[in-house]
Enzyme design. Structure first.
Site, short mmCIF file in Angstrom:
data_model
loop_
_atom_site.label_atom_id
_atom_site.label_comp_id
_atom_site.label_asym_id
_atom_site.label_seq_id
_atom_site.Cartn_x
_atom_site.Cartn_y
_atom_site.Cartn_z
N GLU A 344 0.83 -1.20 0.00
CA GLU A 344 0.00 0.00 0.00
C GLU A 344 0.86 1.26 0.00
O GLU A 344 0.47 2.27 -0.56
CB GLU A 344 -0.92 0.01 1.21
CG GLU A 344 -2.21 -0.76 1.01
CD GLU A 344 -3.14 -0.12 0.00
OE1 GLU A 344 -4.11 0.54 0.40
OE2 GLU A 344 -2.89 -0.28 -1.22
N GLU A 362 -4.43 -1.22 -10.25
CA GLU A 362 -3.85 -0.10 -11.01
C GLU A 362 -2.59 -0.49 -11.79
O GLU A 362 -2.37 0.00 -12.90
CB GLU A 362 -3.55 1.07 -10.07
CG GLU A 362 -4.75 1.84 -9.61
CD GLU A 362 -5.53 1.13 -8.51
OE1 GLU A 362 -6.67 1.53 -8.23
OE2 GLU A 362 -4.98 0.16 -7.93
N THR A 448 -12.46 5.30 -14.11
CA THR A 448 -11.42 4.93 -13.14
C THR A 448 -11.69 3.56 -12.53
O THR A 448 -10.78 2.94 -11.97
CB THR A 448 -11.32 6.00 -12.04
OG1 THR A 448 -10.12 5.81 -11.31
CG2 THR A 448 -12.51 5.95 -11.09
#
Length: 905
Positions: A344, A362, A448
């Protein structure tokens, strides 16, 4: 990679999706998410709260809606038709649940719109969905109207949360009292809301989303063109003034560019290009992307990066800026190869900062876009690695479990909806041939959340005024009109080694040591050719740096007034690439010069050692806390110091008698700052000093930050808490070892020694250097614990440095591109650098200290030797400007550094 292997990997992605989706439908539906370790559904209110993470859950079968268009992309049209029927039959959007406006928009509204987009496409093809009559669109419209009350603010920025049933600010709504929202939360609405308006003809949705974007644009920091992380939805004031491309801001930038693609409005492209220029100027430090302060963009705000920035290389591909996309992606891949997943958050030397990994997509997204842009099969191998790691480390019998700690491989009972919405979509598209997909993916744009919106919306229901508001706020040059057009072809078909040549120097970046922190890559990430020298890293006493300048065609020139001028002649550079690097270096130096002239000192707290033999002469720079007694509003705290046991202060103290009535020393780490404060307060301490556990850290080289609370109410903490870096803390620890009894004063600024020593027996040499009798005296810096007179302590005006600041009104670097000598007028860029007196009350363009000339050796002292002079404590004794005036000037800096380096949330 052969077609057979690509097909095999594509089929593997299909099997993995079936495993995840099938287990959700079997064990969790109609719950929002699957809990893969316990094989059951996560229902809001029935499981322990996870805080903000649960704001995505609205009792509306989130994972099913988020997965709709993924089913079509993966050619599962029969399952898609069944899923749509289930959504229409079972999903209720009128639940008494408080949800995140942002998450509900991108996941649920976006999921419904993506499902509608592909439902009408399938219906037109004539085989599936013949019964469909825009039912998903009607649900999306219903949800859109439920979200609209969130925009009822004077600014037009939406509240961060809304009750699906009761809206905002009603007693039964249990929301509407919030004042802040993140930039991404307010700026990631335009695609879904505009699509809803274009699909339905109801213009109100697009109008509200545009108003929010217009307000964010207007509130950007004008000199840097950056936006902060958090903004007040009522006043428009920036609450958090750090800026990056990761969490809190990421999709705001993404939606500006994609809004231009989808809606064809030039102003969105102009805004994106303006922001992108600022990102590449300040935040991009290839291959890293580091947060900076919007008011001080040359100053890094943290020393770590978060996983959400992994989307940015994909956005750079859409922009057409391939080289930095390849560099950052490769850096991220090296981190993944070390830890199996992207943590993270990770530090600039690629150590784990936050160890969780909730199966974020992502990086897979950027991998897909880079493969589309370059055609380089390397990215197929990257995708293969992602598949292997998911199956090896995250796969469990009931689905895929998020990683609780990438270092240990421990799991969390969590499988977010975005895993199905995005991860499998991008991985399948990475390996699929065009004929493997039943529709043309190029006719759609990804939101997104990877939902698909058709590009034909750009010419549908264009009733929204396209007033260009951008030029009202900023001066635009030609670079803001860097028009782009869709290009579905490979960008580098004639040079398949292009991407490899960029990646190669980064192959070992993670495994090598990075001793210089932020300057890290200079020593560690290239064999042979090193990365271009950055102005912020330049040290004039470093022979290697001077050699690099020479290679770039940059030379140092001594001026008669003692200053040094940097001049570049492109024709003297070793190559055209070096000349380009030299030009960029000169531009950065001018920017750095301008920035440093504007910057003022940090507003530190002071830890003053007042016992024998220091008597107040040693003042240590300390950072404040966001909790406890505020020393700027209350009188100082004075007491003897004592080390707590345990030293980390993370449990009940075993030596309360030692710290009772004293100021406790505790080490940073292992628990929250607020927890340490409570433990020493319970033991009877009157104050606390947290000492950094990072050996060698110093306020000379690291930016100060405020110690954050623990997210709970900290009103119970009544004692003052200050933070010292390791170097400053060791001074107190060494004093304890030598003198045993050490008394300190915790205050907002260093106190007059005459007041400190009033009524005490003091040595004559202390009296003789009293500020009342020596107008030139300055308090000693923290390194100066020896017996020195004030004259010895005060820095000499002859010893200056390219980047040193002695006081808030003495700038460190003066840039004068126009001051080159006549010989420099032919294709030369120049910047002069010296310690200048640029008092804002005077209008002198160039002035050297006291009008005296200095030799180069004195001017170009190494930064680390003179940075102590930049400590505000050193200059307080100089009667240059009243202390109250200086402190008033620091007020803005207090806010700018409030959120710096939050290791604790």
């Amino acid at each position: 990679m052969s077609r057979e292997e690509r097909q095999k990997l594509g089929n593997q992605v299909l099997e993995m999706f079936d495993h995840a989706y099938g287990n959700y439908m079997e064990h969790a539906y109609p719950a929002d998410e699957l809990m893969p370790l316990t094989c059951r559904g996560r229902v809001r209110g029935q499981e322990p709260s996870r805080g903000d993470v649960d704001d995505a859950l609205g009792k509306f079968s989130l994972t099913l809606i988020d997965s709709l268009d993924t089913l079509v992309v993966l050619n599962k049209t029969k399952e898609f038709e069944d899923a749509v029927r289930k959504v229409l039959r079972d999903v209720n959007l009128d639940n008494d649940v408080v949800v995140s406006v942002f998450e509900t928009n991108i996941r649920v509204l976006g999921g419904l719109l993506g499902g509608h987009s592909l439902a009408i496409m399938l219906k037109e093809k004539g085989e599936y969905m013949q019964w469909y009559n825009d039912e998903l669109l009607q649900m999306a419209k219903q949800l859109g109207y439920k979200l609209l009350p969130a925009f009822n603010t004077t600014s037009g920025l939406p509240y961060p949360r809304i009750n699906l049933k009761f809206g905002i600010r009603k007693p039964e709504a249990r929301t509407g009292t919030e004042t802040d929202t993140c930039t991404a939360c307010a700026g990631t609405l335009i695609l879904e809301f505009a699509a809803l308006s274009r699909f339905t003809g109801a213009t109100i949705f697009e109008e509200y989303a545009r108003k929010a974007l217009d307000f964010l644009w207007e509130k950007r920091q004008r000199s840097s063109n950056l936006v902060g992380v958090t903004i007040n939805i009522h006043t428009g004031d920036w609450v958090r003034k750090d800026s990056g491309v990761g969490a809190g801001i990421d999709s705001y930038y993404e939606y500006l560019l994609k809004a231009y693609v989808l809606l064809g409005d030039d102003s969105f492209l102009e805004r994106f290009n303006t922001h992108y220029d600022a990102i590449m100027r300040y935040i991009s430090q290839p291959p890293l992307l580091l947060d900076v302060h919007i008011h001080k963009p040359m100053l890094n705000a943290r020393t770590w990066m978060d996983a959400l920035l992994a989307f940015f290389p994909g956005l750079q591909v859409l922009k057409g800026d391939i080289r930095p996309a390849i560099e950052t992606h490769e850096m991220l891949y090296q981190v993944i190869k070390k830890h199996n997943f992207l943590p993270e958050a990770f530090t600039t030397d690629f150590r784990v900062h936050w160890a969780q990994h909730p199966l974020r997509p992502e990086f897979a997204e950027s991998t897909y876009f880079l493969y589309k842009a370059t055609g380089d099969p390397y990215y197929l191998e990257v995708g293969k690695t992602l598949i292997e790691n998911l199956n090896k480390y995250a796969r469990v019998p009931c689905g895929f479990a998020a990683m609780k700690d990438v270092r240990t491989g421990s799991h969390e009972d969590r499988m977010d909806s975005f895993f199905l919405a995005e991860m499998f979509k991008y991985l399948y598209l990475l390996f699929a041939d065009k004929e493997d997909i039943i529709f043309d993916i190029e006719d759609y744009i990804f939101t997104t959340e990877a939902h698909l919106l058709p590009l034909w919306l750009s010419t549908t229901n264009q009733s929204i005024s396209k007033k260009n508001t951008t030029s009202e706020y900023t001066e635009l040059d030609d670079s803001n009109f860097d028009w782009t057009c869709p290009n579905t072809q490979i960008l580098f078909p004639n040079d398949p080694l292009y991407a490899q040549s960029i990646r190669e120097p980064l192959k070992n970046v993670v495994d090598k040591s990075c001793p210089r922190g932020i300057i890290r890559v200079e020593e560690s990430f290239r064999s042979g050719a090193k990365p271009p020298l950055r102005a912020r890293d330049f040290m004039a006493t470093n022979p290697e740096h001077l050699e690099i300048l020479k290679k770039m065609g940059v030379s140092l020139i001594h001026l008669k007034d003692g200053r040094v001028q940097l001049v570049q002649h492109a024709i003297q550079a070793a190559s055209s690439i070096d000349a380009e690097d030299g030009l960029r270096f000169m531009q950065e130096m001018i920017e750095l010069s301008s920035q440093q002239q504007k910057e003022q000192q940090l507003p530190p707290r002071a830890v003053q050692i007042v016992s024998h033999p220091f008597f107040g002469r040693v003042v240590l720079t300390a950072g404040p806390a966001q909790f406890g007694l505020d020393l700027s509003k209350h009188k100082e705290t004075r007491g003897f110091v004592a080390s707590s046991k345990p030293y980390n202060g993370c449990s009940e103290l075993t030596n309360p008698e030692a710290v009772m009535g004293k100021i406790a020393l505790i080490q940073r780490g292992q628990c929250m700052f607020a927890e340490k404060a409570r433990n020493i307060q319970n033991a009877g301490a009157i104050g606390g000093i947290v000492i950094d556990d990072n050996e060698g850290s110093s306020s000379d080289t690291a930016p100060l930050f405020q110690m954050a609370g623990d997210g709970k109410d900290t009103d119970d903490i009544k004692i003052p808490m200050l933070f010292l870096f390791s170097k400053e803390g060791s001074i107190i620890l060494d004093a304890i070892r030598e003198y045993e009894e050490v008394e300190v004063l915790l205050s907002d600024k260093a106190k007059d020694r005459a007041a400190i020593l009033k009524g005490k027996m003091i040595p004559s040499y202390i009296i003789n250097s009293n500020p009342d009798t020596d107008s030139e005296e300055q308090p000693s810096s923290e390194n100066d614990s020896q017996d020195q007179s004030a004259e010895q302590i005060a820095p000499s005006s002859q010893e200056v440095d390219l980047v040193d600041q002695e006081s808030p009104e003495e700038s460190s670097l003066n840039s004068e591109p126009e001051s080159s000598s006549p010989a420099d007028t032919d294709n030369a860029a120049s910047v002069s650098a010296s310690e200048q007196n640029s008092n804002p009350m005077e209008n002198h363009e160039t002035t050297s200290l006291d009008g005296e000339c200095t030799d180069l050796d004195n001017q170009l002292q190494e930064q680390s030797e003179t940075e102590e002079d930049s400590n505000p404590n050193v200059s307080w004794g100089k009667k240059v400007q009243p202390i109250d005036s200086i402190l008033a000037d620091w007020n803005e800096d207090i806010e700018a550094f409030e959120m710096m380096e939050k290791d604790e949330l």
